[in-house]
Write an enzyme that holds these catalytic residues in place. Structure first.
Site, PDB file in Angstrom:
ATOM      1  N   ASP A  37     -12.612 -11.767  18.582  1.00  0.00           N
ATOM      2  CA  ASP A  37     -11.535 -10.915  18.096  1.00  0.00           C
ATOM      3  C   ASP A  37     -11.900 -10.248  16.779  1.00  0.00           C
ATOM      4  OD1 ASP A  37      -9.891 -11.388  20.217  1.00  0.00           O
ATOM      5  OD2 ASP A  37      -8.665 -12.908  19.244  1.00  0.00           O
ATOM      6  N   LYS A  59      -8.436  -6.710  18.614  1.00  0.00           N
ATOM      7  CA  LYS A  59      -7.219  -5.907  18.633  1.00  0.00           C
ATOM      8  C   LYS A  59      -6.719  -5.767  17.201  1.00  0.00           C
ATOM      9  CE  LYS A  59      -5.754  -7.742  23.137  1.00  0.00           C
ATOM     10  NZ  LYS A  59      -5.776  -6.514  23.913  1.00  0.00           N
ATOM     11  N   MET A 168       1.341 -11.202  10.881  1.00  0.00           N
ATOM     12  CA  MET A 168       1.272  -9.815  11.375  1.00  0.00           C
ATOM     13  C   MET A 168       2.448  -8.977  10.895  1.00  0.00           C
ATOM     14  SD  MET A 168      -0.186 -10.503  15.230  1.00  0.00           S
ATOM     15  CE  MET A 168       0.464 -12.167  15.478  1.00  0.00           C
TER      16      MET A 168
END
Length: 516
Positions: A37, A59, A168
């Site tokens: 990732d 991502k 996030m």
């Protein structure tokens, strides 16, 4: 029947290799395929074997990323080819790790898999920032959520909890603050923003709901962990950095490379002990292979010299590669160290001496300074009439040393023991770091690494001046420094002691002087 593959869903932890689990490290060093990732630290990528296939499927918000269905297909395809696949995920695989669909795909394809836990940033980031998530009085519980889609969260329930950890949420910080205040949290509620937790780039902003947006205005808050609650107030008592800030010099001397990203040029496949030294001093290290070491074009001359070892007075070894290849060839010819009876051995450099000692031999002479010039200057006996065997790199070796020996009437027999060449392509992680101008220091431990670094840099369309502007170029010694000046235009730091320890000290001194 084809060998069965297996997929390991591995948690990478918060970033720093120091917080990787033992099981995760064991899997990385034997991985045949690595699928990772975006938030996985570059240091972890260097743990895998050189022949490991690497796939970046990260991502990141606002950027083009690999669709999840393609990641699923990639995992299955690599596993079905009989390979050991490591799917490396930031933090813990089961905490916002999108594991469900990947496991479903493997189950459907009858692929064997294993899930390996990691330390979630939701737990590690507050701890590393000096913020306890629980407290007998201030926080008897905490909740963890992701603000990737804040509109789907129950802000009423979250606002009633004593401590909330939000992942996030950097891009929607104003919305988070507004939602909490709208649902009953007062503007004076403490809040902490922790960016790049667990790495040398870690930064922490502390404030209140009423002023945190203003405090972080203009800052890219990714990746961040947000902590809301009274426990944030503990940071002023529990965070070691706060005590050290009163004496910046003490802090810089203890971890002088904190916040520095260092690009280490090295030979492919060689041990990263130097990188480990720098990491312990706080640096983020990116290793860039600039040399590939191979056998010589022909063994003929070395074999002839080995067959006539009794004719030589001295064996001169100036690198660990020369030691490794000479003794490997000795064994290949059915001989051992007894063939060197009566031959004295001179070495240049501490590492070369240690490499020789691994063959149960002590050098007869090591110059006080770890450069070839010192070998000539301090040689322990007259060279006239002496026959010297010099196994060396096939091209680009120490011509000055040979000339000096010859001028003193020694007979020097040069033989190719190995060859070094430049890799065909620049390492992807190193290239990205250079393009993003995130490198602070570049180290060179030999003239050849400078030459190959220059060659690799010229293969990138952008000008090398753009990459090197503001970057400290650090050299291990005079010859390497000369190559830096000739090819890169300058050298900023040169080790006084021409060893990796000396280079480490020189870099640390430079970092302290340029921080205070």
């Amino acid at each position: 029947m084809a060998e069965l593959g297996k997929v390991y869903l591995v948690g990478a932890g918060p970033g720093n290799v120091a917080y990787l689990t033992v099981r995760a490290q064991q899997l990385l060093v034997t991985a045949e395929v690595l699928i990772y990732d975006a938030l996985v630290d570059s240091q972890l990528l260097q743990l895998v074997p050189d022949n490991c296939l690497k796939f970046d499927v990260g991502k990141r918000g606002g950027r083009i990323s690999t669709p999840q269905v393609e990641i699923n297909q990639l995992l299955v395809a690599q596993c079905q080819q009989g390979r050991q696949v490591v799917r490396l995920k930031s933090g813990d695989p089961f905490i916002f790790g999108r594991c469900t669909s990947e496991i479903e795909a493997m189950v459907a394809a009858e692929c064997e898999f294993e899930v390996v836990p990691g330390i979630s940033s939701a737990l590690a980031a507050p701890l590393l920032a000096g913020i306890p998530l629980t407290d007998p009085v201030l926080s008897r519980s905490f909740a963890v959520c992701t603000a990737h889609e804040p509109e789907h969260l129950d802000w009423g329930a979250l606002a009633r909890l004593e401590t909330v950890v939000i992942l996030m949420g950097g891009r929607c910080l104003p919305e988070i603050v507004a939602a909490l205040v709208r649902n009953g949290r007062v503007l004076a509620t403490p809040i902490a923003i922790i960016r790049w937790a667990g790495t040398s780039q870690q930064q922490v902003w502390c404030g209140q709901l009423g002023n945190i947006v203003e405090k972080t205005a203009g800052v890219s808050l990714s990746p961040v962990v947000i902590v809301v609650g009274e426990v944030v107030g503990w940071r002023r008592y529990l965070q070691v950095d706060n005590f050290m800030q009163e004496d910046a010099k003490t802090l810089n001397m203890s971890i002088p490379l904190q916040g520095k990203t260092i690009l280490v040029t090295r030979a492919a496949g060689q041990a990263g002990q130097f990188s480990l030294r720098l990491t312990k001093l706080g640096a983020t290290v990116i290793e860039m292979p600039t040399l590939e070491i191979h056998p010589p074009t022909s063994w003929e001359n070395l074999d002839r010299a080995i067959a006539n070892l009794a004719d030589f007075h001295w064996l001169v070894l100036t690198s660990t590669n020369a030691v490794d290849y000479f003794f490997a060839r000795l064994l290949a010819l059915g001989l051992d160290t007894r063939a060197l009876a009566g031959v004295k051995i001179a070495v240049v450099g501490e590492k070369t001496s240690k490499s020789l000692q691994q063959h149960s031999l002590q050098p007869d002479f090591t110059p006080p300074e770890f450069v070839a010039d010192s070998l000539i200057k301090h040689f322990p006996e007259q060279l006239a009439g002496k026959k010297v065997l010099f196994p060396r790199v096939e091209t680009g070796g120490r011509e000055v040393l040979v000339k000096e020996f010859t001028d003193q009437n020694a007979e020097v027999v040069e033989v190719a023991a190995y060859q070094s060449c430049c890799p065909e392509t620049i390492d992807r992680v190193a290239k990205t770091a250079l393009l993003q101008k995130s490198v602070n220091i570049i180290t060179f431990a030999s003239s050849k690494t400078v030459t190959c670094f220059h060659e690799l840099l010229n293969r990138i369309p952008e000008s090398k001046e753009q990459f090197l502007d503001g970057v400290c170029l650090a050299s291990i010694g005079p010859q390497t420094s000369k190559s830096c000046v000739d090819l890169l235009g300058r050298v900023d730091v040169e080790a006084q002691n021409y060893t990796l320890d000396g280079l480490t000290l020189a870099i640390s001194d430079w970092a302290v002087k340029n921080t205070l």
